[in-house]
Design an enzyme around this catalytic site. Structure first.
Site, short mmCIF file in Angstrom:
data_model
loop_
_atom_site.label_atom_id
_atom_site.label_comp_id
_atom_site.label_asym_id
_atom_site.label_seq_id
_atom_site.Cartn_x
_atom_site.Cartn_y
_atom_site.Cartn_z
N PRO A 179 0.79 -1.22 0.00
CG PRO A 179 -0.15 -1.14 2.12
CD PRO A 179 0.84 -1.86 1.30
CD GLU A 180 3.32 3.25 -4.06
OE1 GLU A 180 3.33 4.44 -4.42
OE2 GLU A 180 3.82 2.33 -4.73
#
Length: 296
Positions: free
Chosen positions: A2-3
Site C-alpha cells: 500500500p502507498e
DNA sequence: AGCAAAACCTGGCGGC
DNA sequence: TGCCGCCAGGTTTTGC
C-alpha cells in the site's frame, strides 16, 4: 503494497463500519508485528467508541473517545477485512470472500455500530512489516509522523514548493520522491508513474529541476502536477472499486490498477508518438520502470 | 551530511 | 512435483 492511495481507500472502506462504533473486543494474537504492540493494547481500546478514522501519508489513524490514537501502518503486505456475523454485505464496503491464511490474522477488532450491528475487522499481514502504535495526543507529533513531508493530495504541492524541496539535492529524482521527509505517501509504484507522466528521467539529478530559470520552473511545475494527478487518479480508482466491485481477495485497498510503466518492462511506451519501450532498472536496490526515449 | 545498501519477514513465481 | 533463487508496492538502521 500500500502507498497513499491504497491506505486512503482502506480508510474509506473501514469508515462506515468503524466510525461511531464501540470496540467491544480487541485482540492482538502475537506480541509484535514490526514493533511490539503497545502496553495494554487491548485494555486501552476495549470499551471505547471510535470517533474518527484519519490518514497521514501511509499511516492510518484510529481515534477513540478519551483515549490514545491508534496509528496503523500496513507495511508491505498488511490488509484489513471485514466480517459480519451473517455474512451480509455492508454498504460501501467490500464483502470478504475467503481469507487466504488466517495464520496471519494478527489483530481482531470486534465492534458494535451505533445501530447495534456487530462486525469484526481483522488485520492480516504475512510479512509483518506493518505495525500499530499509540499516540497519546495528536498523532502529528508522534515520532513516526513528526518528520513527514507534504501530502501530495490537494493543491499544496506546487512547482515552487517542489523546487524548494529538490534544490541542491544530488540524488536522483527517484530517490528524492521516495523520501517521506520531502513528500509523504509516494511509494515505488507512483514515483515511477509520476516521473513518466512528467516526462522526467528517474536518473535525473534532483537539483537540476530546481535551479532558477524558465525550463527548470516548467519542469518542477510539471512534476508537481504529475504527482498530484497520479495520486488523485489512484484514489479515485480505489474509490470506484470500493463502490462498484467486490474484491477478489476480500481485502481492502488491493484494487486493480492499470499502470503506464510499473511492471511493464519491454512493453511499448504509451506516450503518443514516442516509440520507445519501458525499461526496468534498479535504483537504491529497488525497481524503477521508465522510458528513456520520452523521459529525460 | 547525504546517499546507497542491508536488514527486517513471508509468500509467490519462474526456472530447472 | 519439488526445490531454489529471486522478487515483492515500506521503513529503519548501518555503512560508506
Amino acid at each position: 503494497m500500500p502507498e497513499l492511495p491504497e491506505v486512503e481507500t482502506v480508510r474509506r472502506g473501514l469508515q462506515p463500519v468503524l466510525e461511531g462504533a464501540r470496540l467491544v473486543g480487541v485482540e492482538a494474537r502475537r506480541p509484535d508485528l514490526r514493533f511490539p504492540f503497545p502496553e495494554n493494547f487491548s485494555a486501552r481500546l476495549t470499551g471505547k467508541t471510535i470517533t474518527a478514522l484519519g490518514r497521514r501519508a501511509k499511516y492510518l489513524t484510529i481515534h477513540v473517545e478519551g483515549g490514545p490514537v491508534l496509528i496503523c501502518h500496513l507495511g508491505m503486505s498488511g490488509s484489513f477485512r471485514i466480517e459480519t456475523p451473517d455474512g451480509s454485505e455492508i454498504p460501501g464496503v467490500f464483502h470478504h470472500e475467503r481469507s487466504k491464511s488466517a495464520a496471519h490474522d494478527h489483530v481482531v477488532f470486534d465492534v458494535v455500530s451505533a445501530g447495534g450491528a456487530r462486525s469484526r475487522v481483522i488485520f492480516n499481514d504475512p510479512r509483518r512489516f506493518g505495525f500499530m502504535l499509540f499516540a497519546e495526543g495528536t498523532p502529528d507529533t508522534h515520532p513516526m509522523l513528526a518528520g513527514l513531508g507534504v501530502e501530495p493530495t490537494g493543491n499544496t504541492l506546487d512547482g515552487v514548493l517542489l523546487a524548494s524541496l529538490l534544490e541542491g539535492r544530488r540524488s536522483p529524482l527517484k530517490a528524492a520522491l521516495l523520501d517521506q521527509r520531502l513528500i509523504a505517501g509516494l511509494g515505488n509504484i507512483y514515483v515511477s508513474e509520476a516521473l513518466w507522466r512528467a516526462g522526467l528521467s528517474p536518473l535525473r539529478e534532483s537539483g537540476t529541476i530546481a535551479k532558477a530559470g524558465k525550463k527548470a520552473a516548467a519542469q518542477s511545475e510539471r512534476l508537481a502536477g504529475a504527482i498530484r494527478s497520479v495520486i488523485a487518479d489512484a484514489i479515485a480508482a480505489g474509490g470506484s472499486s470500493l463502490r462498484d466491485y467486490v474484491q477478489t481477495d476480500g481485502s481492502l485497498g488491493y484494487f486493480q490498477h492499470s499502470f503506464a510503466v510499473y511492471d511493464r518492462e519491454g512493453e511499448p511506451c504509451s506516450t503518443p508518438g514516442c516509440g520507445g519501450h519501458i525499461e526496468r532498472i534498479v535504483q537504491s536496490g529497488r525497481s524503477t520502470f521508465y522510458c528513456r526515449t520520452c523521459q529525460r
